[in-house]
Design a protein around this motif. Structure first.
Motif, mmCIF file in Angstrom:
data_model
loop_
_atom_site.group_PDB
_atom_site.id
_atom_site.type_symbol
_atom_site.label_atom_id
_atom_site.label_comp_id
_atom_site.label_asym_id
_atom_site.label_seq_id
_atom_site.Cartn_x
_atom_site.Cartn_y
_atom_site.Cartn_z
ATOM 1 N N GLY A 357 8.795 63.743 -73.087
ATOM 2 C CA GLY A 357 9.319 64.151 -74.386
ATOM 3 C C GLY A 357 9.519 65.628 -74.504
ATOM 4 O O GLY A 357 9.640 66.146 -75.621
ATOM 5 N N GLN A 358 9.563 66.316 -73.383
ATOM 6 C CA GLN A 358 9.750 67.765 -73.387
ATOM 7 C C GLN A 358 11.101 68.092 -72.747
ATOM 8 O O GLN A 358 11.309 67.809 -71.572
ATOM 9 C CB GLN A 358 8.618 68.458 -72.617
ATOM 10 N N GLY A 359 11.993 68.676 -73.515
ATOM 11 C CA GLY A 359 13.296 69.067 -72.973
ATOM 12 C C GLY A 359 14.270 67.903 -72.978
ATOM 13 O O GLY A 359 13.963 66.775 -73.348
ATOM 14 N N ARG A 360 15.459 68.200 -72.474
ATOM 15 C CA ARG A 360 16.511 67.198 -72.461
ATOM 16 C C ARG A 360 16.589 66.540 -71.088
ATOM 17 O O ARG A 360 16.064 67.040 -70.109
ATOM 18 C CB ARG A 360 17.837 67.856 -72.822
ATOM 19 N N LYS A 361 17.315 65.422 -71.073
ATOM 20 C CA LYS A 361 17.452 64.685 -69.824
ATOM 21 C C LYS A 361 18.303 65.479 -68.844
ATOM 22 O O LYS A 361 19.390 65.963 -69.213
ATOM 23 C CB LYS A 361 18.100 63.334 -70.098
ATOM 24 N N PRO A 362 17.830 65.633 -67.595
ATOM 25 C CA PRO A 362 18.600 66.437 -66.633
ATOM 26 C C PRO A 362 19.858 65.706 -66.195
ATOM 27 O O PRO A 362 19.936 64.480 -66.226
ATOM 28 C CB PRO A 362 17.628 66.612 -65.472
ATOM 29 N N THR A 363 20.853 66.506 -65.821
ATOM 30 C CA THR A 363 22.072 65.918 -65.275
ATOM 31 C C THR A 363 21.796 65.334 -63.894
ATOM 32 O O THR A 363 20.854 65.732 -63.195
ATOM 33 C CB THR A 363 23.166 66.989 -65.155
ATOM 34 N N ALA A 364 22.578 64.368 -63.498
ATOM 35 C CA ALA A 364 22.360 63.693 -62.211
ATOM 36 C C ALA A 364 22.463 64.682 -61.067
ATOM 37 O O ALA A 364 23.247 65.644 -61.104
ATOM 38 C CB ALA A 364 23.373 62.569 -62.049
ATOM 39 N N LEU A 365 21.652 64.439 -60.065
ATOM 40 C CA LEU A 365 21.626 65.315 -58.886
ATOM 41 C C LEU A 365 22.921 65.150 -58.101
ATOM 42 O O LEU A 365 23.428 64.032 -57.919
ATOM 43 C CB LEU A 365 20.430 64.952 -58.002
ATOM 44 N N LYS A 366 23.474 66.253 -57.631
ATOM 45 C CA LYS A 366 24.704 66.210 -56.871
ATOM 46 C C LYS A 366 24.500 65.498 -55.534
ATOM 47 O O LYS A 366 23.443 65.587 -54.924
ATOM 48 C CB LYS A 366 25.233 67.623 -56.625
ATOM 49 N N ASP A 367 25.542 64.800 -55.104
ATOM 50 C CA ASP A 367 25.451 64.127 -53.804
ATOM 51 C C ASP A 367 25.602 65.100 -52.644
ATOM 52 O O ASP A 367 24.996 64.925 -51.583
ATOM 53 C CB ASP A 367 26.534 63.041 -53.699
ATOM 54 N N ASP A 368 26.400 66.127 -52.828
ATOM 55 C CA ASP A 368 26.658 67.082 -51.744
ATOM 56 C C ASP A 368 25.726 68.294 -51.867
ATOM 57 O O ASP A 368 26.129 69.372 -52.293
ATOM 58 C CB ASP A 368 28.123 67.535 -51.752
ATOM 59 N N LEU A 369 24.467 68.083 -51.541
ATOM 60 C CA LEU A 369 23.500 69.183 -51.558
ATOM 61 C C LEU A 369 23.819 70.174 -50.435
ATOM 62 O O LEU A 369 24.326 69.786 -49.374
ATOM 63 C CB LEU A 369 22.083 68.634 -51.374
ATOM 64 N N PRO A 370 23.509 71.470 -50.646
ATOM 65 C CA PRO A 370 23.851 72.490 -49.637
ATOM 66 C C PRO A 370 22.927 72.406 -48.405
ATOM 67 O O PRO A 370 21.835 72.973 -48.378
ATOM 68 C CB PRO A 370 23.654 73.808 -50.388
ATOM 69 N N ILE A 371 23.394 71.703 -47.386
ATOM 70 C CA ILE A 371 22.625 71.536 -46.154
ATOM 71 C C ILE A 371 23.398 72.195 -45.021
ATOM 72 O O ILE A 371 24.556 71.825 -44.770
ATOM 73 C CB ILE A 371 22.392 70.054 -45.838
ATOM 74 N N PRO A 372 22.832 73.172 -44.336
ATOM 75 C CA PRO A 372 23.534 73.827 -43.215
ATOM 76 C C PRO A 372 23.908 72.818 -42.139
ATOM 77 O O PRO A 372 23.256 71.795 -41.951
ATOM 78 C CB PRO A 372 22.517 74.853 -42.706
ATOM 79 N N ASP A 373 24.983 73.137 -41.435
ATOM 80 C CA ASP A 373 25.483 72.217 -40.412
ATOM 81 C C ASP A 373 24.458 71.942 -39.315
ATOM 82 O O ASP A 373 24.411 70.828 -38.780
ATOM 83 C CB ASP A 373 26.766 72.785 -39.773
ATOM 84 N N GLU A 374 23.631 72.969 -38.959
ATOM 85 C CA GLU A 374 22.665 72.763 -37.855
ATOM 86 C C GLU A 374 21.588 71.753 -38.214
ATOM 87 O O GLU A 374 20.857 71.276 -37.338
ATOM 88 C CB GLU A 374 22.021 74.079 -37.444
#
Length: 381
Positions: A357-374
């Motif tokens: 009950g604290q704060g608002r509902k977060p937006t959905a997590l992005k599918d394309d998270l920043p992951i380096p190619d290596e």
């Protein structure tokens, strides 16, 4: 047997074979080395105490051969005379005995070292067999010892005759000397000749020591099959080792599962991978850590525990695989994955606050998270 059968003893003994032989009292020994050490130390010791011993002997002879008539017929005079004779010779002889004793201990332990084996002292019934006794008497080892003894006697006897012949004039000259000078000169002459004869043992020792080392190694040589069997016995049979590894893995998994309830989030590849993460936000400079990870059944178990303890389960196949292949259990997240993991943790913390009950509902997590190619390629640690 043929070498192709693996039964010829062509391989050098292993450390375990050498250790077992030592426990049985089977170590290289050179009798010639011990004999040479004792004789040489005795010769040098006599040279060192020779003058003192000669003077003491002269005093003893003089005291015992120039006795008054009254003393000869006195029964009480025998023990004092015996005591004085012993005391006069004690100190020179003690020094000589000490030198010889130390040389005997050192000389016999130079090759093979000091070894105490109870197994070597145990009676062996096979040594009481007449057939095996005859085999030892007429075997190769006995023949080698016989030839060595004959060669040694011939060599030393020839050298002794040469030394005596070279000192013949000096020996005859002793008859013209007076006591005690003749005794001192005779002692020096005998000691010098004895030292030369003792030094003659050094070439014999130089031959015998390498032979004993070679013979000891030859006796302990192993076949290829013996080496394989020893390796199996020491390392354990493959099926036993496999069972031990499985038990160790099960214990590690149980310990790992016990840490899952402390995780902040579990990121999953819905099919095969699960990784549980924990972040201590109250520790300055701390990085997120992997508290558990697994494949297939282990991954499923991690998700079950997460649902049981209401730990958020986030589906992110790329991030899950990147963490799985780049981080060990109890290890910190690598720098390249900080941003992606931070976004997941931020989403989870906001989700937990919204549920409370604290704060608002977060937006959905992005599918394309920043992951380096290596970090996107599957690679083991």
């Amino acid at each position: 047997m043929a070498e192709s059968d693996g039964q010829e003893k062509t391989e050098l003994p292993t450390e375990q074979r050498l250790r077992q032989a030592r426990e049985k009292g089977q170590i290289p020994r050179s009798k010639e080395l011990g004999t040479a050490a004792v004789l040489l130390s005795g010769a040098f010791g006599l040279i060192m105490v020779g003058d003192a011993l000669t003077v003491a002997l002269f005093k003893v002879f003089k005291a015992n051969f120039s006795v008054e008539r009254a003393v000869l017929f006195d029964p009480d005079s025998m023990m004092p005379a015996f005591r004085d004779s012993i005391l006069a010779l004690t100190w020179p002889l003690l020094g000589l005995f000490a030198i010889v004793l130390v040389a005997a201990l050192v000389g016999n332990s130079l090759l093979g070292g000091i070894n105490f084996s109870t197994q070597a002292m145990m009676p062996k019934l096979n040594k009481m067999s007449p057939a095996k006794g005859l085999k030892r008497m007429f075997g190769v080892q006995a023949m080698v010892e016989l030839l060595k003894s004959i060669a040694k006697v011939v060599f030393i006897a020839t050298l002794a005759v040469s030394v005596l012949w070279g000192q013949f004039d000096n020996i005859l000259r002793l008859s013209n000397e007076s006591l005690p000078a003749a005794m001192v000169e005779a002692t020096d002459l005998v000691l010098n000749m004895g030292l030369v004869l003792c030094l003659a043992l050094l070439p014999i020792v130089a031959i015998d020591v390498p032979f004993q080392i070679w013979n000891h190694t030859r006796q302990l040589k192993m076949t290829l099959q013996e080496i394989k069997d020893e390796y199996k016995n020491s390392e354990g049979k493959p099926e036993v080792k496999g069972r031990i590894r499985r038990m160790q893995q099960e214990m590690a998994n149980r310990r790992m599962m016990a840490d899952v309830p402390d995780a902040d989030v579990v990121v999953v590849n819905p099919t095969h991978f699960s990784v549980a993460l924990r972040y201590d936000k109250f520790t300055p400079g701390a990085a997120p850590k992997v508290v558990a990870k697994g494949l297939d059944e282990v991954a499923l178990k991690i998700r079950e525990i997460a649902r049981e303890y209401e730990i958020p389960v986030i589906s992110s196949p790329a991030l899950t695989r990147a963490i799985y292949f780049s981080t060990k259990v109890d290890g910190e997240i690598p720098d390249g994955l900080f941003v992606a993991v931070a976004q997941v943790l931020a989403y989870v913390f906001q989700l937990n606050n919204w549920r409370k009950g604290q704060g608002r509902k977060p937006t959905a997590l992005k599918d394309d998270l920043p992951i380096p190619d290596e970090y996107k390629a599957d690679r083991p640690l």
